[in-house]
Design an enzyme around this catalytic site. Sequence first.
Site, PDB file in Angstrom:
ATOM      1  N   ASN A   1       0.863  -1.184   0.000  1.00  0.00           N
ATOM      2  CA  ASN A   1       0.000   0.000   0.000  1.00  0.00           C
ATOM      3  C   ASN A   1       0.900   1.235   0.000  1.00  0.00           C
ATOM      4  OD1 ASN A   1      -1.769   2.072   0.578  1.00  0.00           O
ATOM      5  ND2 ASN A   1      -2.302   1.336   2.624  1.00  0.00           N
ATOM      6  N   TRP A   2       0.930   1.915  -1.131  1.00  0.00           N
ATOM      7  CA  TRP A   2       1.840   3.062  -1.250  1.00  0.00           C
ATOM      8  C   TRP A   2       1.315   4.317  -0.543  1.00  0.00           C
ATOM      9  CZ3 TRP A   2       3.512   2.993  -7.165  1.00  0.00           C
ATOM     10  CH2 TRP A   2       4.273   1.846  -7.386  1.00  0.00           C
ATOM     11  N   LYS A   3       0.058   4.289  -0.134  1.00  0.00           N
ATOM     12  CA  LYS A   3      -0.560   5.465   0.514  1.00  0.00           C
ATOM     13  C   LYS A   3      -0.357   6.703  -0.378  1.00  0.00           C
ATOM     14  CE  LYS A   3       0.035   3.158   4.878  1.00  0.00           C
ATOM     15  NZ  LYS A   3       0.234   3.212   6.319  1.00  0.00           N
TER      16      LYS A   3
ATOM     17  N   GLU B   1      -6.411   4.591   8.439  1.00  0.00           N
ATOM     18  CA  GLU B   1      -6.180   6.023   8.166  1.00  0.00           C
ATOM     19  C   GLU B   1      -7.464   6.721   7.714  1.00  0.00           C
ATOM     20  OE1 GLU B   1      -2.614   5.424   5.897  1.00  0.00           O
ATOM     21  OE2 GLU B   1      -1.552   4.911   7.733  1.00  0.00           O
TER      22      GLU B   1
ATOM     23  N   GLU C   1      -4.835  -5.388  11.012  1.00  0.00           N
ATOM     24  CA  GLU C   1      -3.855  -4.310  11.127  1.00  0.00           C
ATOM     25  C   GLU C   1      -4.014  -3.597  12.468  1.00  0.00           C
ATOM     26  OE1 GLU C   1      -2.154  -3.166   7.180  1.00  0.00           O
ATOM     27  OE2 GLU C   1      -3.780  -1.780   7.541  1.00  0.00           O
TER      28      GLU C   1
ATOM     29  N   GLY D   1       3.000   1.960  10.856  1.00  0.00           N
ATOM     30  CA  GLY D   1       3.930   3.078  10.694  1.00  0.00           C
ATOM     31  C   GLY D   1       4.738   3.392  11.941  1.00  0.00           C
TER      32      GLY D   1
ATOM     33  N   SER E   1       3.926  -2.380  10.108  1.00  0.00           N
ATOM     34  CA  SER E   1       5.394  -2.367  10.197  1.00  0.00           C
ATOM     35  C   SER E   1       6.057  -3.653   9.710  1.00  0.00           C
ATOM     36  CB  SER E   1       5.845  -2.048  11.630  1.00  0.00           C
ATOM     37  OG  SER E   1       5.418  -0.753  11.990  1.00  0.00           O
TER      38      SER E   1
ATOM     39  N   GLY F   1       2.961  -1.200   4.247  1.00  0.00           N
ATOM     40  CA  GLY F   1       2.950   0.225   3.928  1.00  0.00           C
ATOM     41  C   GLY F   1       4.351   0.701   3.597  1.00  0.00           C
ATOM     42  N   GLY F   2       5.010   1.307   4.581  1.00  0.00           N
ATOM     43  CA  GLY F   2       6.317   1.946   4.374  1.00  0.00           C
ATOM     44  C   GLY F   2       7.325   1.096   3.615  1.00  0.00           C
TER      45      GLY F   2
HETATM   46  P1  PGA Z   1       3.176   0.168   7.625  1.00  0.00           P
HETATM   47  O1  PGA Z   1       1.672   0.370   7.112  1.00  0.00           O
HETATM   48  O2  PGA Z   1       3.687  -1.096   6.980  1.00  0.00           O
HETATM   49  O3  PGA Z   1       3.896   1.390   7.177  1.00  0.00           O
HETATM   50  O4  PGA Z   1       3.113   0.030   9.114  1.00  0.00           O
HETATM   51  C1  PGA Z   1       0.802  -0.723   7.045  1.00  0.00           C
HETATM   52  C2  PGA Z   1      -0.534  -0.296   6.530  1.00  0.00           C
HETATM   53  O5  PGA Z   1      -0.970   0.833   6.806  1.00  0.00           O
HETATM   54  O6  PGA Z   1      -1.203  -1.071   5.829  1.00  0.00           O
END
Ligand code: PGA
Length: 248
Positions: free
Chosen positions: A9-11, A98, A165, A171, A204, A225-226
């Site tokens: 997920n690149w957000k 989010e 999650e 994050g 994470s 995510g990250g």
């Molecule tokens: P993260 O995000 O890997 O940066 O913790 C996960 C997500 O929001 O799906």
Amino acid sequence: MRRTVIAGNWKMHMTCAEAQAYTEAFRPLVADLPRDRQVLVAPPFTAIATVAAALQGTGVCIAAQNVHWEDKGAYTGMISAPMLLEHGVTHAIVGHSEPRKYYSETDEQINLRARSAQEHGLIPILCVGESLDQREARETERVIHRQVEQGLEGIDPLRLIVAYEPIWAIGTGKTCASIEANRICGLIRGWVGNPDVVVQYGGSVNEASIDELMAQSDIDGVLVGGASLNPKGFARIANYQVPVAAAA
Ligand code: PGA
């Protein structure tokens, strides 16, 4: 055996130019993925067409980061399922913490999004998870059970992914212990009522934690995510290896 699903997920990251450079680096690194896994990337809406074209023929699929419940109408800033289908999108994340937090999305709206996704043939990825306060108050199971029940009302449990999650792990660099993540994923599978539903873990996840997470019996993939923003790092995650003893 369930096919695992590794999603990035690149957000709100990546211009089209950046996405193009990413896919050029990523493509060769996922050319020989084992057949037991499906890889998805979820770019921002503006980069979907670029990424879909650049990853054509790789087997990597495209997910949207959200989807509106109406097909069209006066909903400024929103994107509908038919608009996503036009670009070859196959999956849609719904209920991520989010938008739940920043745009006050409710379980009812999230359910409508998931329904619209399914009605149009997209696979919804329903995200659920507790906050730190809820975990400390021992409300984890109750909160997630409610999110699953309300989020999946009227949803076909056969065409669906659920992502566990924990909000405190997103994050923050704090991954949920793999055994605990596995326990919650198992509970979710029971609540969904489909033993074959893919249940992912997210929060994470990185190159260092992926192999141990994927060795767990009830974790069928990850939502990253990250660590998905680096093509080399995400390719390593996609190429996870379960130690032989755990796989046996
Ligand atoms: P993260 O995000 O890997 O940066 O913790 C996960 C997500 O929001 O799906």
